[in-house]
Design an enzyme around this catalytic site. Sequence first.
Site, short mmCIF file in Angstrom:
data_model
loop_
_atom_site.label_atom_id
_atom_site.label_comp_id
_atom_site.label_asym_id
_atom_site.label_seq_id
_atom_site.Cartn_x
_atom_site.Cartn_y
_atom_site.Cartn_z
CD GLN A 72 -1.70 -2.29 1.84
OE1 GLN A 72 -0.53 -2.71 1.88
NE2 GLN A 72 -2.69 -2.99 2.38
CG ASP A 117 -6.72 -0.48 10.38
OD1 ASP A 117 -5.57 -0.11 10.09
OD2 ASP A 117 -7.59 -0.72 9.53
CE LYS A 135 -2.18 -3.18 6.11
NZ LYS A 135 -3.00 -4.42 6.01
O1 MRU Z 1 -5.37 -3.47 4.93
P1 MRU Z 1 -5.60 -2.00 4.72
O2 MRU Z 1 -4.96 -1.49 3.47
O3 MRU Z 1 -7.06 -1.65 4.83
O4 MRU Z 1 -4.85 -1.32 5.95
C1 MRU Z 1 -4.88 0.08 6.06
C2 MRU Z 1 -4.10 0.61 7.20
O5 MRU Z 1 -3.51 -0.10 7.96
C3 MRU Z 1 -4.17 2.10 7.40
O6 MRU Z 1 -2.97 2.57 7.93
C4 MRU Z 1 -5.31 2.43 8.39
O7 MRU Z 1 -6.47 1.79 7.99
C5 MRU Z 1 -5.54 3.88 8.52
S1 MRU Z 1 -6.28 4.56 7.07
C6 MRU Z 1 -6.56 6.20 7.34
#
Ligand code: MRU
Length: 346
Positions: free
Chosen positions: A197, A238, A249
Site C-alpha cells: 500500500q 485501524d 498495518k
Molecule cells: O489493509 P488495509 O490497506 O485496509 O490497511 C490500512 C491501514 O492499515 C491504514 O494505515 C489504516 O487503515 C488507517 S487509514 C486512514
Amino acid sequence: MNCDHIGWTEEGHFRYLDQTRLPQEEKFCEARTVEDVIEAMQTLRVRGAPLIGISAAMGLTSAARTLADGAFTRDWFEGAVDRIGAARPTAINLHWALERMRDAYESAARAGGDGAALIAALHQEAQNIWDEDAAMCLAIGEAGARLIPDGATVMTHCNAGALATGGIGTALAPVYELHKQKRRVQVISNETRPLRQGSRLTAWELAKAGIPVTSIVDGAAGAMMAQGKVDLVITGADRIAANGDTANKIGTYGVAVLARAHGIPFYVAAPCSTFDLAVTSGETIPIELRSPEEIDAAPGAVGYNPAFDVTPAEYIAALITDRGIIEPPYTERISQLIPKGASSSG
Ligand code: MRU
C-alpha cells in the site's frame, strides 16, 4: 487530491476506484449487492479504516436499492449489516458506520416510512458519514501540521492518505495541509509488504499532488533513521484502544520501536471513529489473518500473514485527532477528549 475515488452513480449505486489496480490503472467499479461490497472490502479494492466504514454505508444503501419491491425487509437489512460487518475484523470504523446506518433505518422505520423513504434515509446517512469523515480529515490536518517543522521529512507506513478516507487522509492530512500552506515537506513511504500500500498507493497519491515522496522497502526504514533522514513518523490507525494502544498495518510496531531507538517522534493520526473505548488495551483488538498466498513462501514452508499489529501506547508521542492533539498519559485524556457518542463505542 480531492476525494474523487468514491461516489454515487446516477442511479444511486456505490462507485469506487479499484485500489488493487493502482498505480497501473485507474479503473472504477460499482457495488450493487451485499456480496459486491464484501468482495470489494476483502480483496482491498476499497481499504483503509475510514474508507471501509464509508464503503459499508454506501454499499449497504446500494444493495438495498438493487432489491426487488418487497424484498427490502427488516430481516434482509439486519442480515446485510451483519454480513458486511464481518468482512474485515480490525478496523472499528466498519462497526461505527454500520451502527449509524442501523440507527438511521430505525428512525425512518419508526416514522412509518415505506421502502423508498427507508432507502432515502440510508442514502442520507451514508452521505453524512462521508461528509463528516472529510471534515475530520481536515481537522486532523490542521492539528498535525503544527507538529511538523518547516522542511521536515515525514516517514509513513501503509496508506493513510486520501485513498484510505473520504477526505484528505489521516496520517497524510498534515502533509497536505502544509503543502496547501506552501511550506516545505517531504515524505518517505515504506513499501508495506505484502500488498505494498505504501509504494503503490501512498507514493501514487503524493506524487499526483506534487509532494516530494521517496519510496523505500520496509527493511530500509531503520537505516534511513540511523542516517538522520527522518524527522518524524506519522501513521494511521485501524483501532485505538482506551489506553492509546493502536492497531495499524503490519510493520507499524517495528517502525515505532525503530523510531524510539533513534529518538524520533512517532505519531498516530486518526478520527474519533477509530477509537474503541470498549477495548481497554491493544491485547484484545482482533487482528485480521490473511491468506498465506499473499506472501511468497517457498512450497513446504508455512506462510503466516497477520495484516495488522499493535503498537503499545508507550511508543506513541501523541495522537493527532480531529478533536486536537492528545499527549500521554492517554487513558484519562482520551476519555476527556473523545466523547463516547463520537467514538465507536458510543
Ligand atoms: O489493509 P488495509 O490497506 O485496509 O490497511 C490500512 C491501514 O492499515 C491504514 O494505515 C489504516 O487503515 C488507517 S487509514 C486512514
